[in-house]
Design an enzyme around this catalytic site. Structure first.
Site, PDB file in Angstrom:
ATOM      1  N   ARG A  31       0.829  -1.215   0.000  1.00 49.31           N
ATOM      2  CA  ARG A  31       0.000   0.000   0.000  1.00 49.31           C
ATOM      3  C   ARG A  31       0.861   1.261   0.000  1.00 49.31           C
ATOM      4  O   ARG A  31       0.555   2.231  -0.695  1.00 49.31           O
ATOM      5  CB  ARG A  31      -0.917  -0.006   1.224  1.00 49.31           C
ATOM      6  CG  ARG A  31      -2.074  -0.997   1.096  1.00 49.31           C
ATOM      7  CD  ARG A  31      -2.651  -1.332   2.449  1.00 49.31           C
ATOM      8  NE  ARG A  31      -3.864  -2.143   2.384  1.00 49.31           N
ATOM      9  CZ  ARG A  31      -3.895  -3.445   2.088  1.00 49.31           C
ATOM     10  NH1 ARG A  31      -2.769  -4.095   1.802  1.00 49.31           N
ATOM     11  NH2 ARG A  31      -5.041  -4.105   2.058  1.00 49.31           N
ATOM     12  N   GLY A  91      -0.750 -11.886  -5.601  1.00 52.38           N
ATOM     13  CA  GLY A  91      -2.137 -11.486  -5.833  1.00 52.38           C
ATOM     14  C   GLY A  91      -2.393 -10.062  -5.367  1.00 52.38           C
ATOM     15  O   GLY A  91      -3.172  -9.321  -5.976  1.00 52.38           O
ATOM     16  N   SER A 163     -12.960  -8.841   1.597  1.00 54.65           N
ATOM     17  CA  SER A 163     -11.633  -8.825   0.975  1.00 54.65           C
ATOM     18  C   SER A 163     -11.014  -7.435   0.997  1.00 54.65           C
ATOM     19  O   SER A 163     -11.496  -6.516   0.344  1.00 54.65           O
ATOM     20  CB  SER A 163     -11.723  -9.305  -0.473  1.00 54.65           C
ATOM     21  OG  SER A 163     -10.530  -8.988  -1.157  1.00 54.65           O
ATOM     22  N   ASP A 310      -4.842 -15.571   6.642  1.00 51.59           N
ATOM     23  CA  ASP A 310      -3.483 -15.970   6.242  1.00 51.59           C
ATOM     24  C   ASP A 310      -2.836 -16.899   7.268  1.00 51.59           C
ATOM     25  O   ASP A 310      -1.819 -17.538   6.976  1.00 51.59           O
ATOM     26  CB  ASP A 310      -2.606 -14.730   6.053  1.00 51.59           C
ATOM     27  CG  ASP A 310      -3.043 -13.908   4.847  1.00 51.59           C
ATOM     28  OD1 ASP A 310      -3.706 -14.471   3.953  1.00 51.59           O
ATOM     29  OD2 ASP A 310      -2.728 -12.706   4.808  1.00 51.59           O
ATOM     30  N   LYS A 337      -5.946 -19.135  -2.694  1.00 48.79           N
ATOM     31  CA  LYS A 337      -4.713 -18.437  -2.284  1.00 48.79           C
ATOM     32  C   LYS A 337      -3.560 -18.953  -3.149  1.00 48.79           C
ATOM     33  O   LYS A 337      -3.782 -19.505  -4.210  1.00 48.79           O
ATOM     34  CB  LYS A 337      -4.467 -18.648  -0.789  1.00 48.79           C
ATOM     35  CG  LYS A 337      -5.528 -17.981   0.092  1.00 48.79           C
ATOM     36  CD  LYS A 337      -5.463 -16.459  -0.010  1.00 48.79           C
ATOM     37  CE  LYS A 337      -6.458 -15.781   0.908  1.00 48.79           C
ATOM     38  NZ  LYS A 337      -6.477 -14.314   0.690  1.00 48.79           N
ATOM     39  N   ARG A 341      -5.248 -23.794  -0.230  1.00 54.84           N
ATOM     40  CA  ARG A 341      -4.718 -23.952   1.136  1.00 54.84           C
ATOM     41  C   ARG A 341      -5.555 -24.873   2.014  1.00 54.84           C
ATOM     42  O   ARG A 341      -5.108 -25.211   3.099  1.00 54.84           O
ATOM     43  CB  ARG A 341      -4.556 -22.590   1.819  1.00 54.84           C
ATOM     44  CG  ARG A 341      -3.251 -21.955   1.505  1.00 54.84           C
ATOM     45  CD  ARG A 341      -2.945 -20.749   2.376  1.00 54.84           C
ATOM     46  NE  ARG A 341      -1.848 -20.025   1.749  1.00 54.84           N
ATOM     47  CZ  ARG A 341      -1.676 -18.716   1.799  1.00 54.84           C
ATOM     48  NH1 ARG A 341      -2.539 -17.960   2.459  1.00 54.84           N
ATOM     49  NH2 ARG A 341      -0.642 -18.164   1.197  1.00 54.84           N
ATOM     50  N   ARG A 383       3.236 -19.772   2.850  1.00 54.49           N
ATOM     51  CA  ARG A 383       2.644 -20.005   4.178  1.00 54.49           C
ATOM     52  C   ARG A 383       2.613 -21.495   4.537  1.00 54.49           C
ATOM     53  O   ARG A 383       2.655 -21.837   5.715  1.00 54.49           O
ATOM     54  CB  ARG A 383       1.259 -19.364   4.263  1.00 54.49           C
ATOM     55  CG  ARG A 383       1.307 -17.855   3.966  1.00 54.49           C
ATOM     56  CD  ARG A 383       0.349 -17.033   4.772  1.00 54.49           C
ATOM     57  NE  ARG A 383       0.429 -15.631   4.354  1.00 54.49           N
ATOM     58  CZ  ARG A 383       1.276 -14.733   4.866  1.00 54.49           C
ATOM     59  NH1 ARG A 383       2.124 -15.073   5.822  1.00 54.49           N
ATOM     60  NH2 ARG A 383       1.293 -13.483   4.405  1.00 54.49           N
TER      61      ARG A 383
HETATM   62  C1  S3P Z   1      -4.328  -8.834   1.777  1.00 53.48           C
HETATM   63  C2  S3P Z   1      -5.629  -9.235   1.965  1.00 53.48           C
HETATM   64  C3  S3P Z   1      -6.024 -10.639   2.130  1.00 53.48           C
HETATM   65  C4  S3P Z   1      -4.815 -11.500   2.499  1.00 53.48           C
HETATM   66  C5  S3P Z   1      -3.625 -11.223   1.637  1.00 53.48           C
HETATM   67  C6  S3P Z   1      -3.206  -9.778   1.753  1.00 53.48           C
HETATM   68  C7  S3P Z   1      -4.066  -7.396   1.596  1.00 53.48           C
HETATM   69  O1  S3P Z   1      -6.552 -11.136   0.921  1.00 53.48           O
HETATM   70  O2  S3P Z   1      -5.148 -12.873   2.436  1.00 53.48           O
HETATM   71  O3  S3P Z   1      -2.546 -12.052   2.019  1.00 53.48           O
HETATM   72  O4  S3P Z   1      -2.886  -6.983   1.678  1.00 53.48           O
HETATM   73  O5  S3P Z   1      -5.024  -6.661   1.369  1.00 53.48           O
HETATM   74  P1  S3P Z   1      -8.079 -10.915   0.492  1.00 53.48           P
HETATM   75  O6  S3P Z   1      -8.326  -9.474   0.281  1.00 53.48           O
HETATM   76  O7  S3P Z   1      -8.239 -11.682  -0.781  1.00 53.48           O
HETATM   77  O8  S3P Z   1      -8.902 -11.454   1.627  1.00 53.48           O
END
Ligand code: S3P
Length: 431
Positions: A31, A91, A163, A310, A337, A341, A383
Site C-alpha cells: 500500500r 495477488g 476482501s 493468512d 490463495k 490452502r 505459508r
Molecule cells: C491482503 C488481503 C487478504 C490477504 C492477503 C493480503 C491485503 O486477501 O489474504 O494475504 O494486503 O489486502 P483478500 O483481500 O483476498 O482477503
C-alpha cells in the site's frame, strides 16, 4: 534424494524465550509503495517488507515511469507501460495495481506466475466497473487482467466478500474519480487502507464495513512500516507449542483485521499479551508476547476466519498439538490463495503423521497432542513452507520441507530466525 530446494528441520530441545523484531508488514508495504507512486512528490519509506512479493510491486510501479527505490519514491502522473506487467506470485500486487491503474486512460495488462494465473480476478470487475473502468479477465475470471480506465466517476458499491484487496483496489481507483464513492461489505478485513485514507483526509468510515472515499490529491509523506503480524504468527505459534516458551515481538501492526490469530491462540489456551504502543497514520502498532501453557481444540468461523485468513495453516498445526477436534469453516477463500490452502494444509498435517480432513470451506484437525515429523511439499506456497517449519517445533522427528524457497515470497530468512528462536534463552534478536 535431497535437492537444493529442500531443508531438513531438526526439532529443538527444551524451552526458549526471546524477543524478535520480525520483518516489515507485507500488506502495508504494497500500500505504501502504490500510494507513494500515485502521490505528487517524494515519499519516504522505512521498514519495507523484504520478500519477493513487495519487490514485485516496486518493479511494477517503475514500469509506469515512477522513480522508486525501497526507501524513496517520487510519485507522478503514470505513463503507459509498454508490455504486460509481471505480478509474479503476488495477488496483492495484481489486485491493488489494477485499482491504481484504473485511474489512467491507457490499457494495463497484468500477468503472473503459474499460481497467480489461476487466481480469481473477476471479483474486481463489478466494483471497478461501477466507477467507469473497464476490467477484462480471461475465461473463468483469471488473468491476464486488463484494466482500461480514465475518467472515473464516484459510485456506491456493495461487495459480498470481506476482501481487503478488493476494497483497496476500489479505493485506489475511487480517489482518482470525480465525486465521492462508498463501499459497503462484511467485516473482518484488514482496514489499513481506510485508516490511512482517513488520516490523509481522503475518506471516512461511515458505518460497520462501510467507507466513503473523497477524491483528492494523495499527499507525499513518510511511511514507517510496522512489523508483520502474519510473520510474527509463526513465532507466536512456536512458543504456544512448547509449554513455558515465550516469544515477544515489538512494533507489530495491531490492525483489528489482523488480530484473528491472536484471538484463536487465546481460545486455544496460550497466554497472549498485546499492548498498543502507538499508531502510524491512524493504524495501531504494539508489542505482542505469547507464552505456551498447553493447547485445546477450538472452532473458527465467520469474521474470525476472515481476520485470521493468512494464519489458518498455522491454526491447523496448533490444532494437531491440541487436545480435541478443531474445526475451521467459512474460509472457502483458502481455496484460491497461492495454493489451494485447504488441500495443502490438510496434506501437510497428514504428511507429519497428524489427522486432518478437508471440508468445502475449511478443515478439521484431530488433535493428538503430537506430530511425528515427515516430508512436506510446500506446494509453491510460502505459508505452507513456514507452517511446516513451525510444525517441527514439537515434532518427534525431523521435518523435511520440499520447495522450501517458497518462503522467500514474504520472509526470505524465516528458517534461520526460527532456528535461532528455538535455541534462544532470553536474548533479543532481529528477524
Ligand atoms: C491482503 C488481503 C487478504 C490477504 C492477503 C493480503 C491485503 O486477501 O489474504 O494475504 O494486503 O489486502 P483478500 O483481500 O483476498 O482477503
Amino acid at each position: 534424494m535431497a535437492d537444493r530446494d529442500t531443508r531438513v528441520i531438526t526439532p529443538p530441545e527444551g524451552v526458549f524465550t526471546t524477543g524478535v523484531r520480525v520483518p516489515g508488514d507485507k500488506s502495508l508495504s504494497h500500500r505504501a509503495l502504490l500510494l507513494a507512486a500515485m502521490a505528487e512528490g517524494e515519499s519516504r519509506i522505512t521498514g519495507l517488507a523484504p520478500g519477493a512479493d513487495v519487490a514485485t510491486t516496486l518493479r511494477a510501479i517503475r514500469r509506469f515511469g515512477v522513480k522508486a527505490t525501497r526507501e524513496r519514491i517520487t510519485g507522478l502522473r503514470w505513463m503507459a507501460p509498454d508490455d504486460p506487467i509481471d505480478c509474479a506470485n503476488s495477488g496483492t500486487t495484481m489486485r491493488l495495481l489494477a485499482g491504481a491503474a484504473a485511474g489512467s486512460a491507457f490499457r494495463t495488462t497484468l500477468v503472473g506466475d503459474e499460481s497467480l494465473m489461476r487466481r480469481p480476478m473477476d471479483r474486481l470487475a463489478a466494483p471497478l466497473g461501477a466507477l467507469g473502468a473497464n476490467i477484462e479477465t480471461s475465461a473463468g475470471g483469471v488473468p491476464p487482467l486488463v484494466t482500461h480506465g480514465g475518467r472515473l466517476r464516484g459510485a456506491d458499491v456493495v461487495v459480498d466478500l470481506a476482501s481487503a484487496q478488493v476494497r483497496t483496489a476500489f479505493e485506489f481507483a475511487a480517489i482518482q474519480a470525480e465525486g465521492a464513492s462508498t463501499i459497503d461489505g462484511p467485516e473482518g478485513f484488514r482496514d489499513h487502507t481506510e485508516r490511512w485514507l482517513e488520516t490523509f483526509g481522503l475518506g471516512e468510515r461511515v458505518g460497520d464495513g462501510k467507507f466513503r472515499v473523497d477524491p483528492g490529491p494523495i499527499p507525499a509523506t513518510e511511511y514507517e512500516i510496522p512489523a508483520d503480524p502474519s510473520s510474527a504468527a509463526y513465532l507466536w505459534a512456536a512458543a504456544a507449542i512448547i509449554d513455558g516458551s515465550q516469544v515477544a515481538t515489538p512494533g507489530v501492526s495491531l490492525n483489528p483485521g489482523r488480530l484473528g490469530f491472536l484471538s484463536i491462540l487465546e481460545r486455544m489456551g496460550a497466554e497472549v499479551q498485546a499492548e498498543i504502543t502507538g499508531a502510524i497514520h491512524g493504524d495501531p502498532v504494539g508489542v505482542v508476547s505469547v507464552t505456551g501453557v498447553g493447547l485445546t481444540a477450538t472452532e473458527v468461523s465467520g469474521a474470525l476466519a476472515a481476520a485470521a485468513i493468512d494464519e489458518l495453516p498455522i491454526v491447523a498445526v496448533l490444532a494437531a498439538y491440541a487436545e480435541g477436534v478443531t474445526v475451521v469453516r467459512d474460509a472457502a477463500e483458502l481455496r484460491v490463495k497461492e495454493s489451494d490452502r485447504i488441500d495443502s494444509t490438510v496434506a501437510m498435517i497428514r504428511s507429519l503423521g497428524g489427522g486432518a480432513e478437508p471440508t468445502a470451506d475449511g478443515f478439521e484437525v484431530l488433535g493428538t497432542g503430537f506430530l511425528e515429523g515427515g516430508i512436506v511439499a510446500a506446494a509453491g506456497d510460502h505459508r505452507i513452507a513456514m507452517s511446516a517449519g513451525v510444525a517441527a517445533t514439537g515434532a518427534n522427528g525431523p521435518v523435511t520441507i520440499e520447495g522450501v524457497s517458497a518462503a522467500a515470497v514474504s520472509w526470505p530468512t524465516f528458517f534461520d530466525t526460527l532456528e535461532a528462536v528455538w535455541s534462544s534463552r532470553s536474548t533479543d534478536r532481529a528477524g
